[in-house]
Structure formats: C-alpha cells, structure tokens
Write a protein that holds these residues in place. Structure first.
Motif, PDB file in Angstrom:
ATOM      1  N   ALA A  56      17.240  -7.929 -15.958  1.00  0.00           N
ATOM      2  CA  ALA A  56      18.675  -7.854 -16.246  1.00  0.00           C
ATOM      3  C   ALA A  56      19.352  -6.818 -15.349  1.00  0.00           C
ATOM      4  O   ALA A  56      20.441  -7.051 -14.818  1.00  0.00           O
ATOM      5  CB  ALA A  56      18.889  -7.511 -17.711  1.00  0.00           C
ATOM      6  N   GLN A  57      18.696  -5.686 -15.178  1.00  0.00           N
ATOM      7  CA  GLN A  57      19.264  -4.641 -14.321  1.00  0.00           C
ATOM      8  C   GLN A  57      19.377  -5.114 -12.870  1.00  0.00           C
ATOM      9  O   GLN A  57      20.391  -4.889 -12.203  1.00  0.00           O
ATOM     10  CB  GLN A  57      18.416  -3.368 -14.392  1.00  0.00           C
ATOM     11  N   LEU A  58      18.334  -5.787 -12.403  1.00  0.00           N
ATOM     12  CA  LEU A  58      18.359  -6.293 -11.026  1.00  0.00           C
ATOM     13  C   LEU A  58      19.472  -7.321 -10.842  1.00  0.00           C
ATOM     14  O   LEU A  58      20.164  -7.327  -9.817  1.00  0.00           O
ATOM     15  CB  LEU A  58      16.997  -6.908 -10.673  1.00  0.00           C
ATOM     16  N   MET A  59      19.644  -8.161 -11.852  1.00  0.00           N
ATOM     17  CA  MET A  59      20.694  -9.175 -11.756  1.00  0.00           C
ATOM     18  C   MET A  59      22.078  -8.511 -11.723  1.00  0.00           C
ATOM     19  O   MET A  59      22.945  -8.905 -10.933  1.00  0.00           O
ATOM     20  CB  MET A  59      20.617 -10.150 -12.924  1.00  0.00           C
ATOM     21  N   ARG A  60      22.246  -7.481 -12.547  1.00  0.00           N
ATOM     22  CA  ARG A  60      23.538  -6.775 -12.542  1.00  0.00           C
ATOM     23  C   ARG A  60      23.808  -6.171 -11.167  1.00  0.00           C
ATOM     24  O   ARG A  60      24.921  -6.255 -10.637  1.00  0.00           O
ATOM     25  CB  ARG A  60      23.537  -5.674 -13.610  1.00  0.00           C
ATOM     26  N   THR A  61      22.798  -5.574 -10.589  1.00  0.00           N
ATOM     27  CA  THR A  61      22.981  -4.932  -9.273  1.00  0.00           C
ATOM     28  C   THR A  61      23.266  -5.975  -8.204  1.00  0.00           C
ATOM     29  O   THR A  61      24.131  -5.779  -7.343  1.00  0.00           O
ATOM     30  CB  THR A  61      21.741  -4.098  -8.893  1.00  0.00           C
ATOM     31  N   ARG A  62      22.561  -7.098  -8.267  1.00  0.00           N
ATOM     32  CA  ARG A  62      22.807  -8.170  -7.276  1.00  0.00           C
ATOM     33  C   ARG A  62      24.231  -8.694  -7.392  1.00  0.00           C
ATOM     34  O   ARG A  62      24.924  -8.890  -6.384  1.00  0.00           O
ATOM     35  CB  ARG A  62      21.818  -9.329  -7.488  1.00  0.00           C
ATOM     36  N   ASN A  63      24.651  -8.929  -8.623  1.00  0.00           N
ATOM     37  CA  ASN A  63      26.009  -9.447  -8.825  1.00  0.00           C
ATOM     38  C   ASN A  63      27.054  -8.446  -8.341  1.00  0.00           C
ATOM     39  O   ASN A  63      28.067  -8.813  -7.740  1.00  0.00           O
ATOM     40  CB  ASN A  63      26.233  -9.773 -10.307  1.00  0.00           C
TER      41      ASN A  63
END
Lengths: 186, 190
Positions: A166-173
């Motif tokens: 979830a954290q990685l997805m937030r950073t990517r977005n």
C-alpha cells in the motif's frame, strides 16, 4: 577496512583491493544481483564483473560512497545481463512485477525515451524522493533500486506485506502526479 | 516509458540518496503500547490453554533445559551483561497487569514478523512490539513443537505478523544477537 583505504588500494593497483571489496561488500552486491537475475550463478558472475569494472574505474574515479558506487555498477551490469539473456532467449525476464509496477508511473510504453531529457527527469525524481518522508522514500528505493521483494521490505521495516504494498502504491501514485504536473505524463 | 526503462533510469539516482536506503531503519524505543483487542484475544487464548490443557503448558516449560545451551536457565540468561530487562508497564503479565490477569512476568509476549520457518522459527520484532528497538532477530527453537500445542497456526508464512507469548527476559539482548528461547508458551495470529 575503511572505504578510503580500499579505494587507495585500487589507486595503487594493489590486487588486495578486490579481496577487501569482496569481504566488505560481496554479500551486499550479490543481494542486488540476485534480486535482478534470480539465479545464484548469474549473480556470482555479475559480482565478479563488478570487481573488474571497479578495478578499471579506479583510478580515475574516487567514489564518495564506495558501497553505492559498487552497487550501481552491479545493478547496471545485471540489467545488461538481463538484456543479453533475453536476446539469447535464455530467460532474462527479470523482476517483471517490479517493471510492471513502474510502468504505471510514466505510461505510454511506446513513447521514445529519447523524447525525454533523462538528466532532467532523474533530477526531478530525486527532488520528489527527497521531499518524501524518509521511510516512504527508502521503501521506494528498496523496491525500485535494490529490487527487494515486498516480503523482504516488510521484514526490514517490521510491517506486513499489505502495508508495504500500500505504501509503495501511494508513493508511485504520488510520483506519477508529480511527473504529470511537470509534463512527463500526457 | 516502459517500467524496465524507468527502472534502469533510477540507476542514475544520486548515490547518497540510494545509500540512505541501505541503512537499517531507525528503531523506535519500546513504547509499551498494545492494542486492546489483541490483548483481550491473547488473554482469552492464554486462559483457555490454562483451563483446557495445563499439561501442555507444563510440557512447554519443561523444554527450558532442552533448548538452551549448557543447561542454562532463563534466570541465568537474563543476568548476562548483554541482557536487558524490558520495562513494559502495560504489557500483559507485567507487574502493573498482574492483578488483572494473574499472569506472571514470564508470560509476557510480543508482536513479531515471521522471518523464516525452518529450521527454526526466526522472527523480527514488529513495529508495535515492546521488543521493537531492543532486538533485531529472535530465533525460537521449538524442539518439541510446544508452540503448536499451544495453538500455533500450521500455515504461517514469512512476513506474517503474530503475537508470541513467552518469557521476554530470556529473549532480549541489547546487542541484537539471536538467542534461543527456552519456552514459547503460545503463538497466535495478530
């Protein structure tokens, strides 16, 4: 041995430089190569090539951070090896999941890379990452620079895998929005 | 730009930035913060074990000598210079909590992330654990699979967070080295 002393060995063309590098950073470099190549024998060859490349680079290079300098060489050599393996149709798929995750960041796979100012783009990504909270930044780098698995990152940070994803997805977005504002994403 | 091309591009990032991610994450000091729901679940599980299978619990305690080297006892290990007595005021089984649960200090537990399952159960303290910042890794040697008898799930996976009930003083060493656990009383899903 201190990094400065190891670098001095390279500059003195003393072959002990290789042994000292291996003793201090062998595991670290193998980890990077293995993350990208998947097979221990490929990773081992890649690390050996790293020592040779370091030997050829120093002098004239005198890296400020030897570990990252060597890690960068290993990473680049591993990516080159991946391409060669793919050309020979001997696998070379690499960390497909990681590549797929990053494909969301700057969509348009057919957009020629030459159309982008690489140096400027790298500078913008660096600025973005520096503005991120330390943990989010480092988790991003663990995944997309070191090619760590989500499970490995979860253990490293004492989190569940879902929390890491979830954290990685937030950073990517967030990175994608940041790059969109700067015209990289159309 | 393809994902692979962007991945390659990231290789050009500043070395200092990249090297910062290699440093181990900063460990927070033990906070002694527990989640009430989890505490209640752990307490219920412990009480159930005490009520239904006291023999199993005794068997678990009897493994102390088997899993520690040189016939050491938990008290011996906790007196080593590298050991640290963890102060977790609100932990189950702590002095502050004895009146409520009737547990002893050695029945304290901690949250852990499963690192590996074979040949031993290796765990790392989870962020919400009172062991956070106290130890990097803990290896639980389960010679008689006592934790399974106490309800350890059979399908644990690396990366999963669990609650481990055990004598903490025997587990913790300030230098972060691994240490065999004399007894694990219970291991439950978070």
């Amino acid at each position: 041995m201190e990094d400065a002393a190891i670098i001095d060995l390279y500059w003195a063309r003393d072959s002990r430089a290789i042994g000292e590098t291996g003793a201090k950073y062998g595991v670290y470099l193998t980890g990077i190569a293995l993350n990208l190549l998947g097979l221990p024998e490929d990773a081992e060859e890649c690390v050996s090539d790293t020592y040779l490349a370091a030997w050829n680079a120093m002098p004239p290079e005198r890296p400020g951070i030897l570990r990252a300098f060597l890690g960068k060489i290993t990473r680049n050599l591993a990516l080159d090896r991946l391409k060669r393996l793919r050309a020979k149709k001997r696998g070379g798929g690499g960390p497909r999941l990681i590549f797929d995750e990053l494909a969301e960041v700057i969509p348009g796979g057919d957009r020629p890379e030459a159309a982008l100012d690489r140096k400027e783009l790298v500078g913008d990504i660096e600025a973005f990452l520096r503005a991120e909270p330390e943990r989010a930044r480092n988790m991003f780098l663990r995944r997309y620079w070191y090619a760590d698995s989500v499970a490995a990152i979860a253990v490293r940070y004492g989190l569940g895998e879902n929390a890491v994803s979830a954290q990685l997805m937030r950073t990517r977005n967030k990175l994608r929005r940041y790059l969109t504002e700067r015209g990289y994403v159309i | 730009m393809t994902g692979e091309a962007l991945f390659a591009l990231l290789g050009e990032l500043d070395e200092a930035l990249v090297d910062g991610a290699e440093a181990l994450p900063e460990r927070r000091p033990a906070r002694g913060r527990f989640r009430p729901a989890l505490l209640a679940a752990a307490a219920c599980a412990a009480l159930a074990i005490l009520a239904v299978a006291p023999g199993l619990l005794r068997a678990g305690r009897d493994t102390k000598g088997d899993s520690m080297s040189g016939g050491q006892t938990a008290a011996d290990m906790s007196s080593k210079p590298n050991d640290v007595n963890l102060q977790v005021p609100n932990a189950p089984g702590s002095a502050a909590d004895d009146s409520a649960t009737g547990d002893r200090a050695e029945d304290q537990g901690f949250f852990a992330v499963i690192v590996s399952l074979t040949p031993e159960l290796t765990v790392a303290p989870a962020e919400d654990s009172p062991l956070w910042g106290q130890a990097e890794r803990v290896v639980l040697t389960m010679t008689d699979r006592a934790p399974a008898a106490d309800g350890m799930p059979e399908d644990l996976k690396p990366g999963e967070t669990v609650w481990i009930s055990c004598p903490l003083e025997a587990l913790i060493r300030r230098d972060g080295a691994t240490l065999e656990a004399p007894t694990v009383y219970g291991l439950y899903r978070e």
